[in-house]
Design an enzyme around this catalytic site. Structure first.
Site, PDB file in Angstrom:
ATOM      1  N   GLU A  94       5.988 -15.902 -17.713  1.00 14.03           N
ATOM      2  CA  GLU A  94       5.856 -17.169 -18.424  1.00 14.03           C
ATOM      3  C   GLU A  94       5.640 -16.916 -19.918  1.00 14.03           C
ATOM      4  O   GLU A  94       4.988 -15.940 -20.292  1.00 14.03           O
ATOM      5  CB  GLU A  94       4.624 -17.921 -17.948  1.00 14.03           C
ATOM      6  CG  GLU A  94       4.607 -18.217 -16.486  1.00 14.03           C
ATOM      7  CD  GLU A  94       3.248 -18.737 -16.031  1.00 14.03           C
ATOM      8  OE1 GLU A  94       3.149 -19.162 -14.887  1.00 14.03           O
ATOM      9  OE2 GLU A  94       2.301 -18.712 -16.835  1.00 14.03           O
ATOM     10  N   CYS A 113       2.856 -17.771 -27.115  1.00 12.93           N
ATOM     11  CA  CYS A 113       1.947 -16.988 -26.278  1.00 12.93           C
ATOM     12  C   CYS A 113       2.805 -16.164 -25.321  1.00 12.93           C
ATOM     13  O   CYS A 113       3.512 -16.721 -24.484  1.00 12.93           O
ATOM     14  CB  CYS A 113       1.039 -17.955 -25.514  1.00 12.93           C
ATOM     15  SG  CYS A 113      -0.051 -17.144 -24.357  1.00 12.93           S
ATOM     16  N   CYS A 120      -0.955  -9.078 -13.014  1.00 12.01           N
ATOM     17  CA  CYS A 120      -2.028  -8.314 -13.659  1.00 12.01           C
ATOM     18  C   CYS A 120      -2.890  -7.692 -12.560  1.00 12.01           C
ATOM     19  O   CYS A 120      -3.150  -8.315 -11.530  1.00 12.01           O
ATOM     20  CB  CYS A 120      -2.876  -9.226 -14.538  1.00 12.01           C
ATOM     21  SG  CYS A 120      -4.198  -8.341 -15.389  1.00 12.01           S
ATOM     22  N   CYS A 124      -9.239 -11.062 -12.646  1.00  7.94           N
ATOM     23  CA  CYS A 124     -10.302 -11.986 -13.074  1.00  7.94           C
ATOM     24  C   CYS A 124     -10.230 -13.233 -12.172  1.00  7.94           C
ATOM     25  O   CYS A 124      -9.141 -13.759 -11.910  1.00  7.94           O
ATOM     26  CB  CYS A 124     -10.132 -12.375 -14.531  1.00  7.94           C
ATOM     27  SG  CYS A 124     -10.134 -10.948 -15.625  1.00  7.94           S
ATOM     28  N   CYS A 127      -8.432 -16.645 -13.116  1.00  6.33           N
ATOM     29  CA  CYS A 127      -7.118 -16.536 -13.771  1.00  6.33           C
ATOM     30  C   CYS A 127      -6.001 -16.539 -12.729  1.00  6.33           C
ATOM     31  O   CYS A 127      -6.009 -15.732 -11.786  1.00  6.33           O
ATOM     32  CB  CYS A 127      -7.093 -15.256 -14.586  1.00  6.33           C
ATOM     33  SG  CYS A 127      -5.461 -14.772 -15.123  1.00  6.33           S
ATOM     34  N   GLY A 182      -0.843 -10.899 -17.922  1.00  4.39           N
ATOM     35  CA  GLY A 182      -1.082  -9.461 -18.070  1.00  4.39           C
ATOM     36  C   GLY A 182      -2.119  -9.097 -19.110  1.00  4.39           C
ATOM     37  O   GLY A 182      -2.523  -9.912 -19.931  1.00  4.39           O
ATOM     38  N   GLU A 183      -2.541  -7.844 -19.039  1.00  4.94           N
ATOM     39  CA  GLU A 183      -3.516  -7.283 -19.984  1.00  4.94           C
ATOM     40  C   GLU A 183      -2.726  -6.411 -20.967  1.00  4.94           C
ATOM     41  O   GLU A 183      -2.246  -5.327 -20.603  1.00  4.94           O
ATOM     42  CB  GLU A 183      -4.555  -6.469 -19.198  1.00  4.94           C
ATOM     43  CG  GLU A 183      -5.350  -5.453 -19.985  1.00  4.94           C
ATOM     44  CD  GLU A 183      -6.173  -6.026 -21.136  1.00  4.94           C
ATOM     45  OE1 GLU A 183      -7.012  -6.900 -20.906  1.00  4.94           O
ATOM     46  OE2 GLU A 183      -5.963  -5.574 -22.274  1.00  4.94           O
ATOM     47  N   SER A 214      -5.194 -10.088 -26.957  1.00  6.70           N
ATOM     48  CA  SER A 214      -6.382 -10.477 -26.211  1.00  6.70           C
ATOM     49  C   SER A 214      -6.600  -9.483 -25.069  1.00  6.70           C
ATOM     50  O   SER A 214      -5.704  -9.245 -24.265  1.00  6.70           O
ATOM     51  CB  SER A 214      -6.175 -11.880 -25.642  1.00  6.70           C
ATOM     52  OG  SER A 214      -7.249 -12.219 -24.824  1.00  6.70           O
ATOM     53  N   SER A 237     -12.156 -10.860 -24.204  1.00  9.47           N
ATOM     54  CA  SER A 237     -12.605 -11.856 -23.224  1.00  9.47           C
ATOM     55  C   SER A 237     -13.940 -11.410 -22.662  1.00  9.47           C
ATOM     56  O   SER A 237     -13.993 -10.477 -21.859  1.00  9.47           O
ATOM     57  CB  SER A 237     -11.583 -11.962 -22.085  1.00  9.47           C
ATOM     58  OG  SER A 237     -10.346 -12.360 -22.611  1.00  9.47           O
ATOM     59  N   LEU A 238     -14.990 -12.065 -23.092  1.00 12.35           N
ATOM     60  CA  LEU A 238     -16.333 -11.639 -22.693  1.00 12.35           C
ATOM     61  C   LEU A 238     -16.815 -12.442 -21.479  1.00 12.35           C
ATOM     62  O   LEU A 238     -17.194 -11.887 -20.463  1.00 12.35           O
ATOM     63  CB  LEU A 238     -17.278 -11.809 -23.890  1.00 12.35           C
ATOM     64  CG  LEU A 238     -18.626 -11.116 -23.809  1.00 12.35           C
ATOM     65  CD1 LEU A 238     -18.476  -9.625 -23.555  1.00 12.35           C
ATOM     66  CD2 LEU A 238     -19.415 -11.359 -25.084  1.00 12.35           C
ATOM     67  N   HIS A 239     -16.826 -13.736 -21.616  1.00  8.37           N
ATOM     68  CA  HIS A 239     -17.091 -14.682 -20.513  1.00  8.37           C
ATOM     69  C   HIS A 239     -18.488 -14.643 -19.905  1.00  8.37           C
ATOM     70  O   HIS A 239     -18.782 -15.439 -19.009  1.00  8.37           O
ATOM     71  CB  HIS A 239     -16.067 -14.529 -19.379  1.00  8.37           C
ATOM     72  CG  HIS A 239     -14.636 -14.578 -19.838  1.00  8.37           C
ATOM     73  ND1 HIS A 239     -14.205 -15.372 -20.866  1.00  8.37           N
ATOM     74  CD2 HIS A 239     -13.542 -13.901 -19.400  1.00  8.37           C
ATOM     75  CE1 HIS A 239     -12.905 -15.188 -21.045  1.00  8.37           C
ATOM     76  NE2 HIS A 239     -12.485 -14.302 -20.173  1.00  8.37           N
ATOM     77  N   ASN A 313      -9.687 -23.816 -17.372  1.00  6.52           N
ATOM     78  CA  ASN A 313      -8.496 -24.533 -16.949  1.00  6.52           C
ATOM     79  C   ASN A 313      -8.447 -24.408 -15.430  1.00  6.52           C
ATOM     80  O   ASN A 313      -8.100 -23.346 -14.922  1.00  6.52           O
ATOM     81  CB  ASN A 313      -7.288 -23.814 -17.582  1.00  6.52           C
ATOM     82  CG  ASN A 313      -6.130 -24.727 -17.790  1.00  6.52           C
ATOM     83  OD1 ASN A 313      -6.190 -25.902 -17.484  1.00  6.52           O
ATOM     84  ND2 ASN A 313      -5.063 -24.176 -18.334  1.00  6.52           N
ATOM     85  N   CYS A 356      -2.612 -19.561 -18.286  1.00  3.23           N
ATOM     86  CA  CYS A 356      -2.013 -18.276 -17.951  1.00  3.23           C
ATOM     87  C   CYS A 356      -1.701 -18.137 -16.468  1.00  3.23           C
ATOM     88  O   CYS A 356      -2.573 -18.248 -15.622  1.00  3.23           O
ATOM     89  CB  CYS A 356      -2.994 -17.204 -18.422  1.00  3.23           C
ATOM     90  SG  CYS A 356      -2.805 -15.619 -17.705  1.00  3.23           S
TER      91      CYS A 356
HETATM   92  S1  SF4 Z   1      -7.543 -12.937 -17.516  1.00  2.00           S
HETATM   93 FE1  SF4 Z   1      -6.129 -11.442 -18.366  1.00  2.00          FE
HETATM   94  S2  SF4 Z   1      -6.959  -9.482 -17.630  1.00  2.00           S
HETATM   95 FE2  SF4 Z   1      -7.910 -11.045 -16.350  1.00  2.00          FE
HETATM   96  S3  SF4 Z   1      -6.561 -11.172 -14.541  1.00  2.00           S
HETATM   97 FE3  SF4 Z   1      -5.853 -12.731 -16.053  1.00  2.00          FE
HETATM   98  S4  SF4 Z   1      -4.223 -11.723 -17.186  1.00  2.00           S
HETATM   99 FE4  SF4 Z   1      -5.422 -10.112 -16.150  1.00  2.00          FE
END
Ligand code: SF4
Length: 365
Positions: A94, A113, A120, A124, A127, A182-183, A214, A237-239, A313, A356
């Site tokens: 995407e 974006c 990934c 997380c 996500c 993805g990371e 990110s 991304s701390l969260h 989200n 995402c």
């Molecule tokens: S937030 Fe980023 S690192 Fe975490 S699962 Fe989603 S895409 Fe992967």
């Protein structure tokens, strides 16, 4: 038979090496580069002052990748256009185009974006991409192709009929954020190579400061990135402000706990003298109390940092609920006590699966 290569996979230096190996003069590299990234051509034949034998070699050895759009969605407020692309191996990614109006500092502009991986591996819990699992890395050319797809349509004013009309002072596609699927730091080399292509003054010429990576906090790669000497923005991304809370939503925290991550961030700031943006997705009842805000304030106090507070989200695959507006304001006020600047960032296109990974995991195609 020669298997043609995606020309977007090539750095300028690699393209020059190819041309000189075929006895073409070096200056042809800049010409081809400009056609690819300034004129945004789709066919080598459109390179008007390039000799016919070189065009024929380009056609023999390369192709210009054009992603196949399978589906798209547009947010109700016409601020966001999200594409679902099918790759050559039928996997899907995407990419999102976001319209930003003018503000105190900047002209109206568009941001893309991009995805850096298919799926990934980091899982997380909030996500949609993480819930799909990992399929493969995107190649440099596949990252660049996402941007070129939107740039070419933008040239044709395609989005004028879908998104809200640009204001008079519209500044074009000015920002790229690696916040899609993805990371990006787990696909380090391809991501950095793509950034160098985006940044090249003869081509797309996007200022490094207009590019944001990110990461969820890959410590060795943050240190590596600090030594690259590229002035991009880094978002982490701390969260959560403590290991117990963070490990519940961000599994990589077990490998790189908060102390290691913050230490790497401090080294990054020291090395680059650049601010880090800390992303904090607010999950109702999970990490959004004033006591969490207080702990976050203690953790980040004195750092060159900015916190982006992002109400979650909701995805079809997770149970998380959005934090109430009043709670978000309380959280922000608490952070302010520690002198930490923050912004409340509403995710764009929330009602059209624009978060995402949400389109690729939906049944909308
Ligand atoms: S937030 Fe980023 S690192 Fe975490 S699962 Fe989603 S895409 Fe992967």
């Amino acid at each position: 038979m020669i298997k043609a290569l995606n020309i977007y996979d090539f750095s300028k230096f690699e393209l020059e090496e190819f041309l000189t190996s075929k006895n073409y003069p070096k200056y042809r590299t800049s010409q081809i580069w400009r056609y690819l990234y300034r004129n945004n051509i789709d066919n080598f034949e459109d390179m008007k002052n390039i000799p016919i034998d070189l065009i024929s070699d380009l056609n023999k050895y390369f192709f210009i990748e054009k992603l196949k759009e399978m589906n798209y969605v547009i947010s109700k407020d016409k601020s966001t256009y999200k594409s679902l692309f099918k790759l050559t191996d039928n996997l899907r990614i995407e990419t999102v185009l976001m319209n930003y109006p003018s503000d105190d500092h900047r002209k109206p502009r568009k941001t893309i974006c991009v995805s850096s991986q298919v799926g990934c591996a980091l899982g997380c819990t909030f996500c949609a991409t993480g819930q799909q699992g990992f399929f493969r890395q995107l190649k440099t050319g596949e990252i660049i192709s996402q941007i070129m797809y939107f740039k070419k349509l933008e040239d044709k004013k395609y989005f004028d009929s879908y998104l809200s009309k640009p204001e008079k002072s519209y500044d074009g596609i000015k920002n790229i954020v690696f916040m899609g699927m993805g990371e990006p730091l787990a696909n380090y080399n391809n991501t950095i190579k793509a950034i160098k292509i985006l940044n090249d003054p003869n081509g797309i010429n996007l200022g490094a400061r207009s590019i944001t990576i990110s990461t969820v906090g890959l410590v060795p790669e943050i240190i590596k990135l600090s030594k690259e000497n590229i002035q991009i923005n880094l978002a982490v991304s701390l969260h959560a402000p403590d290991n117990f809370t963070r490990a519940q939503t961000v599994p990589i925290n077990k490998r790189y706990p908060i102390e290691m991550l913050i230490d790497a961030c401090k080294k990054y700031i020291q090395q680059t003298n650049r601010k880090i943006f800390f992303e904090y997705v607010l999950l109702s009842g999970q990490n959004d109390s004033t006591s969490h805000a207080n702990d976050l304030g203690i953790l980040l106090k004195g750092m060159l940092a900015h916190v982006n507070l992002i109400p979650v989200n909701p995805t079809k695959l997770s149970e998380y609920k959005r934090t109430s507006d009043s709670m978000i304001i309380k959280f922000q006020k608490e952070l302010k006590k520690f002198g930490i600047p923050s912004t409340i960032r509403m995710e764009k296109g929330i009602e059209v699966s624009a978060g995402c990974g949400q389109l690729a995991t939906s049944n909308e195609y």
